[in-house]
Design a protein around this motif. Structure first.
Motif, PDB file in Angstrom:
ATOM      1  N   THR A 170       0.836  -1.205   0.000  1.00 50.95           N
ATOM      2  CA  THR A 170       0.000   0.000   0.000  1.00 50.95           C
ATOM      3  C   THR A 170       0.870   1.253   0.000  1.00 50.95           C
ATOM      4  OG1 THR A 170      -1.857  -1.006   1.160  1.00 50.95           O
ATOM      5  CG2 THR A 170      -1.618   1.348   1.410  1.00 50.95           C
ATOM      6  N   ASP A 171       0.476   2.239  -0.783  1.00 47.52           N
ATOM      7  CA  ASP A 171       1.145   3.543  -0.748  1.00 47.52           C
ATOM      8  C   ASP A 171       0.118   4.655  -0.754  1.00 47.52           C
ATOM      9  OD1 ASP A 171       4.083   3.974  -0.768  1.00 47.52           O
ATOM     10  OD2 ASP A 171       4.008   2.430  -2.296  1.00 47.52           O
ATOM     11  N   VAL A 172       0.396   5.661   0.031  1.00 45.45           N
ATOM     12  CA  VAL A 172      -0.481   6.828   0.092  1.00 45.45           C
ATOM     13  C   VAL A 172       0.295   8.033  -0.409  1.00 45.45           C
ATOM     14  CG1 VAL A 172      -1.879   8.290   1.598  1.00 45.45           C
ATOM     15  CG2 VAL A 172      -1.644   5.850   2.109  1.00 45.45           C
ATOM     16  N   THR A 175      -6.039  -1.664  -6.345  1.00 46.73           N
ATOM     17  CA  THR A 175      -7.223  -0.877  -6.000  1.00 46.73           C
ATOM     18  C   THR A 175      -6.791   0.573  -5.824  1.00 46.73           C
ATOM     19  OG1 THR A 175      -6.986  -1.123  -3.611  1.00 46.73           O
ATOM     20  CG2 THR A 175      -8.243  -2.821  -4.769  1.00 46.73           C
ATOM     21  N   VAL A 176      -7.709   1.473  -6.096  1.00 44.91           N
ATOM     22  CA  VAL A 176      -7.407   2.905  -6.074  1.00 44.91           C
ATOM     23  C   VAL A 176      -8.392   3.616  -5.149  1.00 44.91           C
ATOM     24  CG1 VAL A 176      -7.261   5.000  -7.463  1.00 44.91           C
ATOM     25  CG2 VAL A 176      -6.554   2.796  -8.445  1.00 44.91           C
ATOM     26  N   GLY A 177      -7.889   4.218  -4.097  1.00 46.32           N
ATOM     27  CA  GLY A 177      -8.727   5.027  -3.219  1.00 46.32           C
ATOM     28  C   GLY A 177      -8.384   6.482  -3.414  1.00 46.32           C
ATOM     29  N   LEU A 178      -9.370   7.279  -3.794  1.00 48.17           N
ATOM     30  CA  LEU A 178      -9.112   8.691  -4.085  1.00 48.17           C
ATOM     31  C   LEU A 178      -9.897   9.593  -3.149  1.00 48.17           C
ATOM     32  CD1 LEU A 178      -9.476   8.723  -7.983  1.00 48.17           C
ATOM     33  CD2 LEU A 178      -7.352   8.713  -6.648  1.00 48.17           C
ATOM     34  N   THR A 227      -5.680  13.055  -2.099  1.00 47.05           N
ATOM     35  CA  THR A 227      -4.888  11.949  -1.574  1.00 47.05           C
ATOM     36  C   THR A 227      -5.163  10.714  -2.430  1.00 47.05           C
ATOM     37  OG1 THR A 227      -5.153  12.884   0.645  1.00 47.05           O
ATOM     38  CG2 THR A 227      -4.410  10.601   0.516  1.00 47.05           C
ATOM     39  N   SER A 260      -4.496   6.721  -2.691  1.00 45.19           N
ATOM     40  CA  SER A 260      -4.055   5.523  -1.968  1.00 45.19           C
ATOM     41  C   SER A 260      -4.166   4.322  -2.890  1.00 45.19           C
ATOM     42  CB  SER A 260      -4.943   5.254  -0.758  1.00 45.19           C
ATOM     43  OG  SER A 260      -5.008   6.389   0.050  1.00 45.19           O
ATOM     44  N   THR A 294      -3.394   0.226  -3.401  1.00 51.50           N
ATOM     45  CA  THR A 294      -2.987  -1.070  -2.866  1.00 51.50           C
ATOM     46  C   THR A 294      -2.781  -2.001  -4.051  1.00 51.50           C
ATOM     47  OG1 THR A 294      -4.128  -0.768  -0.777  1.00 51.50           O
ATOM     48  CG2 THR A 294      -3.679  -3.029  -1.428  1.00 51.50           C
TER      49      THR A 294
END
Lengths: 296, 296
Positions: free
Chosen positions: A13-15, A55-58, A99, A101, A103
């Motif tokens: 994971t990277d943020v 996966t992409v968390g925005l 931001t 994020s 994974t």
């Protein structure tokens, strides 16, 4: 998604935060997406794993244009397509600070897992490419007055190193082949070459001697920037996303031959638990605070 | 991590932003961690999947205390321990806005996957618990002057629904058993009961009739809040993390019996592609904008 049942699943994971890891000045949206994915794919490569999915968390600043978001996705898609990997999930919400994020899921045969803790005295240390280039690119973007004597082609190499780094998944098949008969220890240099060597040594309970003369990008960068900047960027700049690998001498030489001219043997693993930078007769110790100790 | 080779891997991501999804006023740090994990575990439950592992990406406001961060981790650990699940990766960086990104990995046998797109006319619609409770808790936290006539015990039920929601992983073994012989369609109600019904109907190309009288929490909530608030919270409040399931009549009745008194049959799937709320003789249509259309 159905991972190979003979392989182990790994996850990373990277943020990335606007103003910390990217900015309008240094990173167009296409590059933001590219770099976010590159960082995670590099983590997988560093473990010897091939990518399965991301996966992409925005969390998006409400003032961002749709165009910005589309270009960022295109940056993600471009690099994912190069590595046959898809986005399989995500979440989008609003925030005052953009931001990103990511994974990434990967898989690796147990015998092909690259660890940080298995380096042995006597092994050589190989880097798969130049260091300091991403940091050089960043500095050029932040300070347009810098490097005015740089040829355009060389400037583009620096900028591209920063904006479009390449995770070294291309090397996995060679590493896996070598690992059929030999252990490879390593990690990526996302937090800097110095940090990678130090972390491998700390995890393995060993030390290292690095030859300054083998860090060829130091003299290259010194053509346009100060020698101090050059050494600082090469050792501590980070985000070059190369691999730093320890392996037996013969295999190390073979690996450098396969990877080609950017790869270098930069030193060796030693029993004495300190990391020494050898500059002719002088020695510097690297420390974890990512700055130099004085010449000893 | 070695998933069962007979199962499919599923993955889900949620991003929570300070000031949007949580705040000092409504969510102590322990609850922030709990809810972030609960949302992802609920996504897995909604797919019929049991959890394998989670990753945690944190962008933390530099002014947060170490204590805040520790308590948030404890909130994550508490709910993860209840579900035998570990944090297997993560990233922490600094930001001006605290953002918590969770990715959860789960696994599910292909025959036990719950989809949104397989609902058939004639099936009944089951909810596994009360709705509107989380939103009620949120309103009480935001407006301390509200609900002054609420008994303390009832107030605690509302607050707990908001701060410590329970993902319905406990029901998976019953759902899997039913799925040996019958299809179950469904999703969770994290974005609201109305949204869940609408999404299932849109994905399945069907409609639904919901009986207002079956939404027992409407009359319960109406004891202390207006009838309009009660209906609004129950249909659109969100974050109750119950499951909304469509299945054949006989199995639906059996499921309600197994789950117990909080579970209810709230309506049925119909061919006509609209979602109607039946209130005696009157009908309301639900729309995707999460607000009422006028009585028709």
């Amino acid at each position: 998604m159905s991972p190979d049942s003979q392989k182990q699943l790994v996850v990373t994971t990277d943020v990335l935060v606007d103003g910390v890891h990217f900015s309008d000045v240094t990173t167009p949206p296409h590059s933001v997406g590219w770099r976010a994915i590159a960082a995670n794919l590099s983590d997988l490569a560093a473990m010897g794993a091939s990518p399965l999915a991301v996966t992409v968390g925005l969390a998006l600043d409400g003032e961002l244009s749709v165009d910005w978001v589309e270009q960022m996705y295109q940056g993600m898609s471009s690099i994912l397509a190069e590595h046959n990997t898809a986005i399989v999930g995500g979440d989008i919400c609003r925030s005052s600070v953009t931001t990103v994020s990511i994974t990434a899921l990967g898989q690796v045969s147990p015998k092909h897992i690259i660890r940080r803790s298995t380096a042995q005295p006597g092994e050589l240390i190989v880097v798969t490419g130049d260091h300091g280039m991403s940091r050089g690119g960043l500095e050029l973007l932040l300070n347009p007055s810098l490097g005015t004597n740089l040829p355009q082609q060389q400037r583009d190499i620096f900028l591209s190193a920063h904006q479009y780094p390449q995770p070294r998944l291309d090397l996995l098949r060679y590493l896996w082949e070598i690992m059929e008969t030999t252990v490879i220890t390593g990690m990526d240099s996302s937090d800097g070459l110095g940090d990678a060597v130090l972390q491998i040594c700390a995890s393995s309970g060993v030390g290292a001697q690095i030859q300054l003369s083998s860090l060829s990008s130091v003299s290259m960068i010194s053509q346009w920037f100060s020698a101090e900047q050059a050494l600082n960027w090469v050792l501590y700049g980070g985000e070059d996303f190369e691999l730093v690998l320890c392996l037996a001498e013969e295999k190390a030489k073979k690996l450098v031959e396969i990877v080609g001219k950017e790869a270098k043997i930069i030193g060796k693993v030693v029993e004495e638990k300190s990391v020494i930078l050898m500059d002719g007769n002088q020695q510097k110790s690297l420390n974890l605070a990512q700055s130099f100790q004085h010449f000893s």
